[in-house]
Scaffold this motif. Structure first.
Motif, PDB file in Angstrom:
ATOM      1  N   UNK A 259      -1.133 -10.124  -1.727  1.00  5.27           N
ATOM      2  CA  UNK A 259      -1.257  -8.842  -2.411  1.00  5.27           C
ATOM      3  C   UNK A 259      -1.095  -7.743  -1.378  1.00  5.27           C
ATOM      4  N   UNK A 260      -0.065  -6.917  -1.555  1.00  3.86           N
ATOM      5  CA  UNK A 260       0.306  -5.892  -0.581  1.00  3.86           C
ATOM      6  C   UNK A 260       0.277  -4.515  -1.233  1.00  3.86           C
ATOM      7  N   UNK A 261      -0.107  -3.525  -0.442  1.00  5.19           N
ATOM      8  CA  UNK A 261      -0.137  -2.135  -0.892  1.00  5.19           C
ATOM      9  C   UNK A 261       0.431  -1.237   0.190  1.00  5.19           C
ATOM     10  N   UNK A 262       1.243  -0.283  -0.224  1.00  8.99           N
ATOM     11  CA  UNK A 262       1.705   0.770   0.688  1.00  8.99           C
ATOM     12  C   UNK A 262       1.410   2.114   0.051  1.00  8.99           C
ATOM     13  N   UNK A 263       0.895   3.051   0.834  1.00  9.20           N
ATOM     14  CA  UNK A 263       0.613   4.395   0.359  1.00  9.20           C
ATOM     15  C   UNK A 263       1.410   5.388   1.196  1.00  9.20           C
ATOM     16  N   UNK A 264       2.177   6.221   0.506  1.00 13.62           N
ATOM     17  CA  UNK A 264       2.988   7.236   1.172  1.00 13.62           C
ATOM     18  C   UNK A 264       2.149   8.498   1.326  1.00 13.62           C
ATOM     19  N   UNK A 265       1.806   8.841   2.538  1.00 17.26           N
ATOM     20  CA  UNK A 265       0.961  10.012   2.792  1.00 17.26           C
ATOM     21  C   UNK A 265       1.659  11.320   2.453  1.00 17.26           C
ATOM     22  N   UNK A 266       2.978  11.318   2.395  1.00 13.76           N
ATOM     23  CA  UNK A 266       3.720  12.547   2.170  1.00 13.76           C
ATOM     24  C   UNK A 266       4.017  12.816   0.699  1.00 13.76           C
ATOM     25  N   UNK A 267       3.602  11.929  -0.182  1.00 15.40           N
ATOM     26  CA  UNK A 267       3.899  12.105  -1.600  1.00 15.40           C
ATOM     27  C   UNK A 267       2.695  11.669  -2.429  1.00 15.40           C
ATOM     28  N   UNK A 268       2.861  11.656  -3.718  1.00 18.43           N
ATOM     29  CA  UNK A 268       1.794  11.203  -4.608  1.00 18.43           C
ATOM     30  C   UNK A 268       2.104   9.821  -5.164  1.00 18.43           C
ATOM     31  N   UNK A 269       2.778   9.003  -4.358  1.00 16.03           N
ATOM     32  CA  UNK A 269       3.175   7.679  -4.814  1.00 16.03           C
ATOM     33  C   UNK A 269       2.793   6.589  -3.809  1.00 16.03           C
ATOM     34  N   UNK A 270       2.686   5.393  -4.316  1.00 20.52           N
ATOM     35  CA  UNK A 270       2.500   4.195  -3.517  1.00 20.52           C
ATOM     36  C   UNK A 270       3.278   3.066  -4.152  1.00 20.52           C
ATOM     37  N   UNK A 271       3.265   1.916  -3.526  1.00 22.44           N
ATOM     38  CA  UNK A 271       3.929   0.751  -4.093  1.00 22.44           C
ATOM     39  C   UNK A 271       3.139  -0.490  -3.744  1.00 22.44           C
ATOM     40  N   UNK A 272       3.364  -1.551  -4.514  1.00 18.72           N
ATOM     41  CA  UNK A 272       2.627  -2.795  -4.318  1.00 18.72           C
ATOM     42  C   UNK A 272       3.534  -3.984  -4.606  1.00 18.72           C
ATOM     43  N   UNK A 273       3.138  -5.143  -4.086  1.00 22.99           N
ATOM     44  CA  UNK A 273       3.824  -6.405  -4.370  1.00 22.99           C
ATOM     45  C   UNK A 273       2.770  -7.502  -4.406  1.00 22.99           C
ATOM     46  N   UNK A 274       3.025  -8.550  -5.205  1.00 22.38           N
ATOM     47  CA  UNK A 274       1.924  -9.467  -5.492  1.00 22.38           C
ATOM     48  C   UNK A 274       2.419 -10.830  -5.974  1.00 22.38           C
ATOM     49  N   UNK A 275       1.717 -11.876  -5.482  1.00 21.76           N
ATOM     50  CA  UNK A 275       1.885 -13.244  -5.969  1.00 21.76           C
ATOM     51  C   UNK A 275       0.511 -13.918  -5.919  1.00 21.76           C
TER      52      UNK A 275
END
Length: 241
Positions: free
Chosen positions: A100-116
């Motif tokens: 389970x992975x998470x990335x948060x973009x400090x410069x925007x209001x978005x993040x992304x994730x990936x999961x198995x």
């Protein structure tokens, strides 16, 4: 919008298991976080989860921009590495790991994730008392719940609740779930292995995350241990301010 990310981590072997097959990765330079719960017996599970976090570090450390596709690629890289390891070590047949992975973009209001697998990503929104599960478990009992065959409560004590339908290293053509999400100041994200969810309710997680603790991840892990600690338990808490 710039957001300050306060990150806390904790992992424990628990009170029953002989070794810790969980692993985690915190990459502050790219704001990527991961948890992994290995399986396969003896040292195989530990090796699989270590390969997962190694792949995350190898692919994403120092990357200028991290995208949703990059998170998926890190998991697929680990999938290939684990399958190659099994070919060279036939006694480790059946080894694998959740991811389970998470990335948060400090410069925007978005993040992304990936999961198995059945580790989970949650978000507790600012001023909310609802712990929102972002990922979907890839497990036999979760399929039964979705089909309406058993209830959520029955799933918690089902004899096959640990049976995964998808795991990193378990199949050649691995399907990775992924997505984007909004992030706002005041949000709290939690990545955790199932050793936490087995012992700590959503309501208790919310209460503990809302309290002012020096290391909320450690507090969550300790709560699982206090309830019996029957499994390895790992938590990464990312708080946005």
């Amino acid at each position: 919008m710039n957001k300050l990310q306060q990150v806390y981590e904790a992992t424990d072997v628990g009170l029953v298991r002989q070794g810790n097959e969980d692993n985690l990765a915190v990459l502050p330079n790219v704001n990527v976080y991961a948890v992994a719960d290995g399986m396969g017996g003896e040292a195989a599970g530990e090796v699989a989860s270590q390969m997962l976090v190694d792949s995350v570090r190898q692919l994403l450390t120092g990357q200028a921009v991290v995208r949703e596709a990059d998170l998926c690629q890190a998991i697929l890289l680990a999938n290939r590495a684990i399958r190659q390891y099994v070919l060279e070590n036939p006694g480790c047949e059946g080894m694998g790991t959740t991811a389970t992975l998470l990335h948060i973009d400090e410069q925007s209001d978005h993040g992304s994730w990936a999961h198995v697998g059945d580790s989970r990503l949650y978000v507790l929104r600012r001023d909310s008392q609802i712990l929102e599960q972002i990922t979907q478990d890839h497990s036999y009992v979760e399929d039964l719940v979705r089909q309406g065959t058993i209830t959520r409560e029955e799933a918690q004590n089902h004899p096959q609740r640990n049976m995964l339908t998808r795991a990193v290293g378990a199949m050649e053509n691995l399907q990775v779930d992924s997505g984007k999400l909004t992030v706002n100041a005041g949000d709290i994200f939690l990545l955790a292995t199932d050793g936490l969810m087995k012992h700590v309710t959503d309501a208790a997680i919310v209460r503990l995350l809302r309290e002012n603790h020096e290391n909320p991840a450690k507090v969550l892990v300790n709560a699982a241990l206090a309830d019996g600690g029957t499994d390895n338990v790992t938590a990464v808490v990312v708080s946005l301010t």
